[in-house]
Scaffold this active site. Structure first.
Site, PDB file in Angstrom:
ATOM      1  N   TYR A 146      67.703  92.288  18.302  1.00  0.00           N
ATOM      2  CA  TYR A 146      69.054  92.780  18.002  1.00  0.00           C
ATOM      3  C   TYR A 146      69.092  93.396  16.610  1.00  0.00           C
ATOM      4  CZ  TYR A 146      74.128  92.871  17.406  1.00  0.00           C
ATOM      5  OH  TYR A 146      75.421  93.277  17.211  1.00  0.00           O
ATOM      6  N   ASP A 246      64.455  95.018   9.088  1.00  0.00           N
ATOM      7  CA  ASP A 246      65.850  94.605   9.204  1.00  0.00           C
ATOM      8  C   ASP A 246      65.969  93.166   8.707  1.00  0.00           C
ATOM      9  OD1 ASP A 246      68.397  93.905   9.888  1.00  0.00           O
ATOM     10  OD2 ASP A 246      68.289  94.620  11.960  1.00  0.00           O
ATOM     11  N   LYS A 273      75.597  90.923   5.819  1.00  0.00           N
ATOM     12  CA  LYS A 273      75.975  89.501   5.869  1.00  0.00           C
ATOM     13  C   LYS A 273      76.067  88.859   4.480  1.00  0.00           C
ATOM     14  CE  LYS A 273      74.494  89.019  10.628  1.00  0.00           C
ATOM     15  NZ  LYS A 273      75.475  88.701  11.614  1.00  0.00           N
TER      16      LYS A 273
HETATM   17  C1  LIG Z   1      69.129  91.497  12.592  1.00  0.00           C
HETATM   18  C2  LIG Z   1      70.502  92.102  12.646  1.00  0.00           C
HETATM   19  N1  LIG Z   1      70.652  93.416  12.369  1.00  0.00           N
HETATM   20  C3  LIG Z   1      71.869  94.000  12.381  1.00  0.00           C
HETATM   21  C4  LIG Z   1      73.002  93.277  12.690  1.00  0.00           C
HETATM   22  C5  LIG Z   1      74.350  93.948  12.704  1.00  0.00           C
HETATM   23  O1  LIG Z   1      75.115  93.512  11.636  1.00  0.00           O
HETATM   24  P1  LIG Z   1      76.723  93.663  11.692  1.00  0.00           P
HETATM   25  O2  LIG Z   1      77.217  92.636  12.675  1.00  0.00           O
HETATM   26  O3  LIG Z   1      77.151  93.396  10.277  1.00  0.00           O
HETATM   27  O4  LIG Z   1      77.026  95.051  12.117  1.00  0.00           O
HETATM   28  C6  LIG Z   1      72.899  91.908  12.980  1.00  0.00           C
HETATM   29  C7  LIG Z   1      74.093  91.108  13.314  1.00  0.00           C
HETATM   30  O5  LIG Z   1      74.046  89.961  13.692  1.00  0.00           O
HETATM   31  C8  LIG Z   1      71.612  91.311  12.977  1.00  0.00           C
HETATM   32  O6  LIG Z   1      71.461  90.025  13.296  1.00  0.00           O
END
Ligand SMILES: Cc1ncc(COP(=O)(O)O)c(C=O)c1O
Length: 440
Positions: A146, A246, A273
């Protein structure tokens, strides 16, 4: 007083009102559970209190974004002061510079920062940056991982035995994803060095970037192996593609993120986050030579990037205070608590015969409803019955005073204590023991 899931509870009343004006009654699907979600009223450190006055240990922490729990006094004080001075300006501010300086001090690859408002935006921006830098269209990502809601990043998020193929197929996530999207996403099996290298090389000339998470939450936080890291670094260099790491969740694993903990050298990193201290935020961070793609000083940049609330001083202020309070000792303490939690739950499952397991990385964990060894997306993949087993445990925990995600994920925060963790393990033990008694 009524409490969840009582039909006379305030949560039910709010859900009924929500159903009239919000599709499905709520805005985020994450907190959904049968028969209706719990509505939060306020948070205090490690705990959240719902609209019926029930207090629960919050192992969700707004999905891993509240590293210091709710309403940390120093964050609240700094944010109050900032809001009193204005919450958003078209002009740049000092808090924006200060948070960028703090972030850049935390990892070797962090030389410059471009802010945005969420992790999804950060991933989208990093992918667009890689396309602009290389002039190539495709990205590579791991099956099942994700990375937020940009449709390229969502490809093969929930592929299943019915459509995943031998080498992973590119499977669109939402209905109506254009062929152009799936054609431009190359999907690799996580940690399979041989297959991933072969698949990447077969598309070498078209690849702008390889996008990876060092411990993907949807894969049970399995850590990227040393040989896999080495292969990705070597191959991206050889084919002239960027390596995007990421760290939207894994940044909580070390003051310098998983890249410092595991020795990874990405070209660009996405953050979000915890760096917003509880407020909306995202960031692309990386080496100066790549971050130049955002620089406007020589005319239209390779990637023009802006946004109304980007780098707003409230998020910047909260993020700076939060990171200043998060030292390595605090991170190590959470990791020890998480080890205690994971070991405690696995022992409880083994003792009671509950067919499940718990995996974890740093201060994050995930409960599975099966006992097969998990090394990648396919080995972790749960049948509907196994997923229901976890959802039933989550539901029982809500009644007993604990919030975890319906898919079994949880995240620790710095105000949590050994007593909080032991209390959680004891309650889970009681639930799975009762489950066993029901089934014999
Ligand atoms: C690894 C990862 N990348 C990107 C995101 C997306 O972040 P956001 O919810 O702030 O758009 C998340 C969200 O949980 C995530 O876990």
């Amino acid at each position: 007083m009524a409490s969840w899931p009582d039909p006379t509870s305030r949560s039910k009343e709010l859900y009924d009102r929500g159903l009239k004006v919000l599709p499905g009654g709520i805005t985020r699907t994450m907190p959904w559970q049968e028969p209706f979600p719990v509505y939060a009223a306020r948070g205090e450190g490690a705990y959240v209190i719902d609209v019926d006055g029930t207090r629960r240990l919050d192992l969700l922490n707004n999905f891993a974004s509240l590293i210091h729990g709710h309403a940390h006094p120093e964050v609240v004080q700094a944010v109050r002061r900032q809001v009193g001075n204005g919450s958003a300006f078209t002009l740049p501010t000092e808090p924006e510079v200060a948070l960028a300086e703090t972030i850049c001090g935390r990892a070797a690859s962090f030389e410059q920062v471009r802010f945005c408002n969420s992790g999804s935006e950060a991933v989208m921006s990093a992918i667009k940056a890689a396309r602009a830098i290389t002039g190539r269209p495709k990205i590579v990502k791991a099956e099942g991982a994700y990375h937020g809601s940009y449709d390229y990043a969502e490809v093969s998020l929930d592929s299943s035995p019915a459509n995943w193929g031998g080498d992973p197929n590119s499977v669109g996530y939402s209905k109506g994803v254009p062929k152009g999207v799936t054609n431009d996403v190359v999907v690799i099996p996580f940690n399979d060095v041989e297959a991933a290298e072969r698949i990447i090389r077969a598309n070498a000339a078209d690849i702008a970037a390889v996008l990876l998470d060092a411990a993907p939450s949807y894969l049970g936080f399995v850590q990227m192996s040393r040989p896999f890291i080495d292969m990705v670094e070597r191959v991206t260099r050889e084919i002239g593609a960027l390596f995007i790491l990421d760290e939207v969740i894994t940044f909580r694993s070390h003051v310098g993120g998983a890249q410092t903990l595991l020795g990874i050298n990405p070209d660009l990193t996405t953050l979000a986050k915890i760096i917003g201290g509880g407020f909306p935020v995202g960031a692309v961070v990386g080496r100066r030579e790549f971050m130049r793609v955002y620089d406007h000083r020589e005319g239209k940049p390779g990637l023009p990037w802006s946004g109304t609330f980007t780098a707003n001083p409230v998020s910047m202020t909260a993020g700076k205070v939060t990171l200043d309070l998060l030292d390595q000792a605090a991170i190590d303490r959470m990791a020890r608590l998480n080890e205690r939690l994971v070991a405690g739950l696995n022992e409880a499952f083994a003792r009671s015969g509950f067919p499940g397991q718990v995996t974890g990385f740093a201060s994050s964990f995930k409960v599975y409803g099966h006992t097969r060894p998990i090394t990648d997306y396919r080995s972790g993949f749960s049948t509907p019955q196994e997923a229901d087993r976890v959802a039933a445990l989550q539901r029982a925990l809500t009644v007993e005073g604990f919030h975890i995600a319906r898919n079994g994920k949880g995240f620790l925060s710095t105000p949590m204590t050994e007593a909080d963790i032991d209390g959680f393990v004891n309650v889970v033990s009681g639930i799975v023991d009762a489950e066993l008694r029901r089934n014999v």
